[in-house]
Design a protein around this motif. Structure first.
Motif, PDB file in Angstrom:
ATOM      1  N   PHE A  10       0.681  -1.357  -0.158  1.00 47.16           N
ATOM      2  CA  PHE A  10      -0.157  -0.045   0.057  1.00 47.16           C
ATOM      3  C   PHE A  10       0.876   1.162   0.136  1.00 47.16           C
ATOM      4  O   PHE A  10       1.810   1.252   0.620  1.00 47.16           O
ATOM      5  CB  PHE A  10      -0.993  -0.071   1.404  1.00 47.16           C
ATOM      6  N   LEU A  11       0.441   2.238  -0.485  1.00 46.31           N
ATOM      7  CA  LEU A  11       1.166   3.539  -0.615  1.00 46.31           C
ATOM      8  C   LEU A  11       0.926   4.561   0.350  1.00 46.31           C
ATOM      9  O   LEU A  11      -0.145   4.577   0.862  1.00 46.31           O
ATOM     10  CB  LEU A  11       0.742   4.160  -1.987  1.00 46.31           C
ATOM     11  N   SER A  12       2.003   5.180   0.916  1.00 46.37           N
ATOM     12  CA  SER A  12       1.976   6.491   1.727  1.00 46.37           C
ATOM     13  C   SER A  12       2.465   7.559   0.963  1.00 46.37           C
ATOM     14  O   SER A  12       3.523   7.928   0.975  1.00 46.37           O
ATOM     15  CB  SER A  12       2.463   6.173   2.899  1.00 46.37           C
ATOM     16  N   ASN A 193      10.518   5.436   5.383  1.00 45.88           N
ATOM     17  CA  ASN A 193      10.352   5.597   3.644  1.00 45.88           C
ATOM     18  C   ASN A 193      11.589   5.356   3.019  1.00 45.88           C
ATOM     19  O   ASN A 193      12.685   6.177   3.125  1.00 45.88           O
ATOM     20  CB  ASN A 193       9.962   6.996   3.488  1.00 45.88           C
ATOM     21  N   LEU A 223       3.581  -3.406   8.496  1.00 43.28           N
ATOM     22  CA  LEU A 223       2.746  -2.407   7.350  1.00 43.28           C
ATOM     23  C   LEU A 223       3.816  -2.492   6.275  1.00 43.28           C
ATOM     24  O   LEU A 223       4.834  -2.016   6.530  1.00 43.28           O
ATOM     25  CB  LEU A 223       2.506  -1.438   8.009  1.00 43.28           C
ATOM     26  N   GLU A 225       3.813  -0.251   2.426  1.00 44.70           N
ATOM     27  CA  GLU A 225       3.037   0.942   1.346  1.00 44.70           C
ATOM     28  C   GLU A 225       3.828   1.150   0.280  1.00 44.70           C
ATOM     29  O   GLU A 225       5.139   1.331   0.251  1.00 44.70           O
ATOM     30  CB  GLU A 225       2.734   2.340   2.345  1.00 44.70           C
ATOM     31  N   ASN A 227       4.061   4.309  -3.081  1.00 47.93           N
ATOM     32  CA  ASN A 227       3.379   5.214  -3.960  1.00 47.93           C
ATOM     33  C   ASN A 227       4.276   5.300  -5.053  1.00 47.93           C
ATOM     34  O   ASN A 227       5.161   5.619  -5.370  1.00 47.93           O
ATOM     35  CB  ASN A 227       3.780   6.658  -3.060  1.00 47.93           C
ATOM     36  N   TYR A 232      -1.797   3.965  -5.398  1.00 46.09           N
ATOM     37  CA  TYR A 232      -1.216   3.488  -4.015  1.00 46.09           C
ATOM     38  C   TYR A 232      -1.699   2.323  -3.671  1.00 46.09           C
ATOM     39  O   TYR A 232      -2.576   1.590  -4.256  1.00 46.09           O
ATOM     40  CB  TYR A 232      -1.737   4.435  -2.978  1.00 46.09           C
ATOM     41  N   ARG A 234      -1.371  -0.862  -0.382  1.00 42.60           N
ATOM     42  CA  ARG A 234      -1.206  -1.135   1.186  1.00 42.60           C
ATOM     43  C   ARG A 234      -1.331  -2.426   1.561  1.00 42.60           C
ATOM     44  O   ARG A 234      -2.238  -3.182   1.002  1.00 42.60           O
ATOM     45  CB  ARG A 234      -1.816  -0.209   1.828  1.00 42.60           C
TER      46      ARG A 234
END
Length: 265
Positions: A10-12, A193, A223, A225, A227, A232, A234
């Protein structure tokens, strides 16, 4: 390989609070907590739509799909609508920080029926909820109209993203033989990140004060993430530590894999 990875993470991204967003999340559980080998999917269609500069419309439409045994002792395949949520949120953007507060209604679309169908439905909705650590319980509470007040906050730094969220809901009974209940939840997550990839952990707790016995569900899990431009994705593994869902992977206990993907525009 990249498209497969996008489907499982999943994207953040750093986006404005009221940006438009449309996505699909799917909770996954397999096990024997419904008295037989069972697979449970809990898809949720989610949308966030900008109404004005800092105001957005929040929409969630949840479903439950079950294949296998049931509490009634039958092997069947079942698909059910749960409780759609419609709300409005107001947010603030402070450079790398975001803060939002809202309010909304979760409509009583989850019905129990009569006889064997009632037992099956109660088990299916409960499995969908517990496989997500009972988070957003109002989406899966049968025959309940819920008034929800959510809060969320985020700090987005170049190397680290920190988020917190909380909510309180009053779940008003609309069926026979059930009572009005309340639920409070709180969650926190942090990610490191690495370019377009974020890796981290999430912890969450849900308290249902009207429930007898162990009424607090605590969950923890890794988790991931991603992008990729406007897209996105997750992935969250939900490990129930204790509470109504039991300790994950012990007898008659629940665990969950929560996958989601979508687009911001």
């Amino acid at each position: 390989m990249r498209s497969m990875f996008l489907a499982l993470a999943f994207l953040s991204g750093s986006v404005a609070y009221a940006d438009n967003q449309l996505g699909l999340g799917v909770g996954v559980y397999t096990g024997d907590s419904l008295s037989a080998d069972t697979a449970v999917l809990s898809p949720v269609l989610e949308g966030r739509f900008k109404l004005s500069g800092r105001t957005r419309l929040d929409l969630q439409v949840p479903f439950v799909a079950v294949d296998g045994g049931s509490l009634a002792g039958q092997d069947t395949t079942r698909f059910r609508l749960a409780n759609p949520y419609l709300g409005v949120s107001y947010g603030f953007d402070f450079d790398v920080r975001k803060l939002g507060i809202g309010g909304g209604l979760s409509l009583p679309a989850a019905r129990l029926g009569d006889g064997v169908a009632r037992i099956d439905a109660a088990g299916d909705y409960n499995a969908a909820s517990l496989s997500r650590g009972n988070y957003r319980r109002w989406l899966w509470a049968p025959e309940a109209l819920s008034l929800v007040v959510p809060l969320e906050a985020e700090i987005d730094l170049p190397l680290v993203t920190l988020r917190g969220d909380a909510a309180y809901a009053l779940m008003i009974s609309t069926g026979d033989g059930s009572e009005t209940e309340s639920v409070a939840q709180i969650g926190a997550e942090g990610l490191v990140n690495l370019a377009f990839l974020g890796l981290g952990v999430r912890a969450q707790a849900v308290w249902q004060p009207n429930q007898d016995g162990d009424n607090a569900q605590v969950s923890l899990g890794p988790l991931a993430e991603i992008n990729a431009g406007p897209f996105y994705a997750r992935s969250l593994f939900v490990f129930n530590i204790d509470g109504p869902g039991g300790r994950s992977f012990s007898d008659a206990a629940f665990w969950g894999l929560d996958l989601a993907a979508g687009i911001r525009f």
